[in-house]
Design an enzyme around this catalytic site. Structure first.
Site, PDB file in Angstrom:
ATOM      1  N   PRO A   6     -13.141  -2.034  -3.994  1.00  0.00           N
ATOM      2  CG  PRO A   6     -13.139  -4.326  -3.462  1.00  0.00           C
ATOM      3  CD  PRO A   6     -13.305  -3.353  -4.607  1.00  0.00           C
ATOM      4  CG  MET A   7      -9.258   0.540  -2.849  1.00  0.00           C
ATOM      5  SD  MET A   7      -8.675   2.017  -3.677  1.00  0.00           S
ATOM      6  CE  MET A   7     -10.211   2.904  -3.928  1.00  0.00           C
ATOM      7  CB  CYS A  46      -6.632  -9.779  -0.278  1.00  0.00           C
ATOM      8  SG  CYS A  46      -5.554  -9.009   0.930  1.00  0.00           S
ATOM      9  CG  ASN A  94      -9.394  -3.737 -10.323  1.00  0.00           C
ATOM     10  OD1 ASN A  94      -8.709  -4.428  -9.566  1.00  0.00           O
ATOM     11  ND2 ASN A  94      -9.488  -2.435 -10.167  1.00  0.00           N
ATOM     12  N   GLY A 136      -5.084  -0.430 -12.676  1.00  0.00           N
ATOM     13  CA  GLY A 136      -4.366   0.592 -13.429  1.00  0.00           C
ATOM     14  C   GLY A 136      -5.219   1.480 -14.326  1.00  0.00           C
ATOM     15  NE  ARG A 168      -3.651   1.482  -7.157  1.00  0.00           N
ATOM     16  CZ  ARG A 168      -2.654   0.718  -7.595  1.00  0.00           C
ATOM     17  NH1 ARG A 168      -1.497   0.768  -6.983  1.00  0.00           N
ATOM     18  NH2 ARG A 168      -2.821  -0.068  -8.636  1.00  0.00           N
TER      19      ARG A 168
HETATM   20  C1  LIG Z   1      -5.393   0.874   0.053  1.00  0.00           C
HETATM   21  C2  LIG Z   1      -5.970  -0.265  -0.748  1.00  0.00           C
HETATM   22  C3  LIG Z   1      -6.764  -1.190  -0.116  1.00  0.00           C
HETATM   23  C4  LIG Z   1      -7.323  -2.247  -0.847  1.00  0.00           C
HETATM   24  N1  LIG Z   1      -8.210  -3.103  -0.221  1.00  0.00           N
HETATM   25  C5  LIG Z   1      -8.836  -4.059  -0.979  1.00  0.00           C
HETATM   26  C6  LIG Z   1      -9.879  -4.861  -0.407  1.00  0.00           C
HETATM   27  O1  LIG Z   1     -10.286  -4.692   0.740  1.00  0.00           O
HETATM   28  N2  LIG Z   1     -10.433  -5.810  -1.209  1.00  0.00           N
HETATM   29  C7  LIG Z   1     -10.036  -6.003  -2.505  1.00  0.00           C
HETATM   30  O2  LIG Z   1     -10.572  -6.864  -3.204  1.00  0.00           O
HETATM   31  N3  LIG Z   1      -9.078  -5.248  -3.054  1.00  0.00           N
HETATM   32  C8  LIG Z   1      -8.497  -4.271  -2.336  1.00  0.00           C
HETATM   33  N4  LIG Z   1      -7.589  -3.454  -2.923  1.00  0.00           N
HETATM   34  C9  LIG Z   1      -7.259  -3.647  -4.352  1.00  0.00           C
HETATM   35  C10 LIG Z   1      -8.200  -2.801  -5.211  1.00  0.00           C
HETATM   36  O3  LIG Z   1      -9.532  -3.215  -5.043  1.00  0.00           O
HETATM   37  C11 LIG Z   1      -7.823  -2.912  -6.681  1.00  0.00           C
HETATM   38  O4  LIG Z   1      -7.947  -4.250  -7.086  1.00  0.00           O
HETATM   39  C12 LIG Z   1      -6.386  -2.456  -6.954  1.00  0.00           C
HETATM   40  O5  LIG Z   1      -6.069  -1.258  -6.268  1.00  0.00           O
HETATM   41  C13 LIG Z   1      -6.149  -2.256  -8.457  1.00  0.00           C
HETATM   42  O6  LIG Z   1      -7.004  -1.265  -8.977  1.00  0.00           O
HETATM   43  P1  LIG Z   1      -6.502   0.245  -9.261  1.00  0.00           P
HETATM   44  O7  LIG Z   1      -5.230   0.129 -10.041  1.00  0.00           O
HETATM   45  O8  LIG Z   1      -7.616   0.885 -10.030  1.00  0.00           O
HETATM   46  O9  LIG Z   1      -6.252   0.880  -7.916  1.00  0.00           O
HETATM   47  C14 LIG Z   1      -7.031  -2.391  -2.219  1.00  0.00           C
HETATM   48  C15 LIG Z   1      -6.228  -1.433  -2.844  1.00  0.00           C
HETATM   49  C16 LIG Z   1      -5.719  -0.369  -2.126  1.00  0.00           C
HETATM   50  C17 LIG Z   1      -4.892   0.681  -2.837  1.00  0.00           C
END
Ligand SMILES: Cc1cc2nc3c(=O)[nH]c(=O)nc-3n(C[C@H](O)[C@H](O)[C@H](O)COP(=O)(O)O)c2cc1C
Length: 322
Positions: free
Chosen positions: A12-13, A95, A206, A208, A229
């Site tokens: 979720p992002m 969060c 989850n 990186g 990301r």
């Molecule tokens: C722009 C952005 C918004 C995010 N919004 C949420 C969110 O709404 N809920 C959540 O649990 N994590 C949120 N995250 C965190 C991601 O879900 C994830 O845990 C984090 O980016 C690490 O994973 P990655 O390294 O694969 O990006 C967000 C991350 C980004 C970059």
């Protein structure tokens, strides 16, 4: 209760994985499990902003992520989400933003394991679909494996089986949400150990993860991976999910085919009143790695500025390599 497949999930992002982005991702992979951005229970219960729950039927399987800690509100929202047709409800306990802390939800809930367990248990009693949790390894100075073990032991009492673990601590004071995604070190070994200590839980790792090869390595030790990301920045990386993880050989559509299907969808959505630039921004990553990537992105910006897509379709198609 349905058994859902979380082998490969997209994180979720907020501001990124909206319904349009998820539609695009689903064009690329049929099996990847999708999640909505976090939706605060307050905005549903008191703001009546139910349009946030809207999604396309093509997006299944899809989970909705809720942010909140008021049990009555969480129950009401869970029922609503089930009625909307979501496959799973996820509670955000990861969060670290100030706004979210003030509302007593997100990562700060990791200090209230018993309350989290009660929330999840009540949510699960209210709906038939699975309820899951997404959390960090710990928060602030609570950095030991024992803290995580204790949190999961307590939360597990709620009957929750699906744990998504962002493999770094959340720092509640002094780091922005963005820094909180990069600075605290990744500790994958904590998550692997969690799976060993709780073999009956579904553990999804989850943080990186860059590509499907890395995902494959994690899957030797845990049940699922969640990519954030990197999947957004390069959505086409998901094209091999079926092949690599399910021994299936679907016909992989080219980037051009994905583009055209997505733009057909965009044109329908414009006529329903959706915002064109918000839909087009998700295409930035589609040209990732191509020789014309930069020109492709500039063309999209031009279309966003003109608030028009038809005149740009052919050029965009020509700019993609295949
Ligand atoms: C722009 C952005 C918004 C995010 N919004 C949420 C969110 O709404 N809920 C959540 O649990 N994590 C949120 N995250 C965190 C991601 O879900 C994830 O845990 C984090 O980016 C690490 O994973 P990655 O390294 O694969 O990006 C967000 C991350 C980004 C970059």
């Amino acid at each position: 209760m349905n058994i859902l497949d979380h082998k490969v999930c997209v994180a979720p992002m907020m501001q990124y994985t909206d319904m349009h982005d998820r539609y695009l991702l689903r064009l690329i992979s049929k099996k990847v499990f999708l999640y909505t951005e976090m939706i605060a229970t307050g905005s549903l219960v008191y703001g009546r902003c139910f349009d946030q729950l809207e999604f396309n039927k093509e997006e299944h399987p899809i989970g909705v992520q809720l942010g909140g800690s008021d049990i009555k509100d969480l129950i009401e929202c869970s029922k609503k989400c089930e009625d909307y047709g979501y496959n799973e409800i996820n509670l955000n306990c990861g969060c670290p933003s100030d706004r979210v802390q003030k509302g007593r939800f997100g990562a700060c809930l990791m200090l209230e394991a018993n309350h989290v367990a009660e929330c999840l248990s009540e949510m699960q009693n209210a709906v038939e679909i699975p309820v899951s949790i997404k959390c960090r390894l710990g928060i602030d100075h609570h950095e030991s494996y024992e803290f995580l073990y204790d949190f999961v032991s307590k939360v597990k009492e709620s009957g929750t089986k699906i744990f998504i673990i962002h493999a770094r601590n959340g720092i509640l004071k002094g780091l922005s949400p963005r820094q909180n995604r990069n600075i605290p070190p990744l500790k994958y070994d904590y998550v692997y150990k969690l799976k060993k200590d709780f073999p009956d839980l579904e553990i999804i790792i989850n943080g990186g993860i860059k590509d499907l090869d890395e995902s494959k390595n994690h899957l030797n030790k845990v049940d699922g991976v969640m990519i954030g990301r990197c999947a957004y920045d390069n959505p086409f990386m998901l094209k091999d999910v079926e092949n690599k993880f399910y021994n299936e050989n679907p016909i992989i559509e080219s980037k051009k085919e994905i583009l055209n299907k997505y733009l057909d969808y965009v044109e329908i959505k414009i006529s329903e009143g959706h915002n064109l630039p918000k839909m087009l921004k998700h295409l930035f990553g589609l040209s990732r790695g191509d020789k014309n990537a930069k020109i492709f992105r500039l063309k999209i910006i031009e279309a966003m500025k003109e608030n028009s897509i038809q005149p740009f379709r052919k050029e965009l198609d020509d700019l993609l390599v295949y």
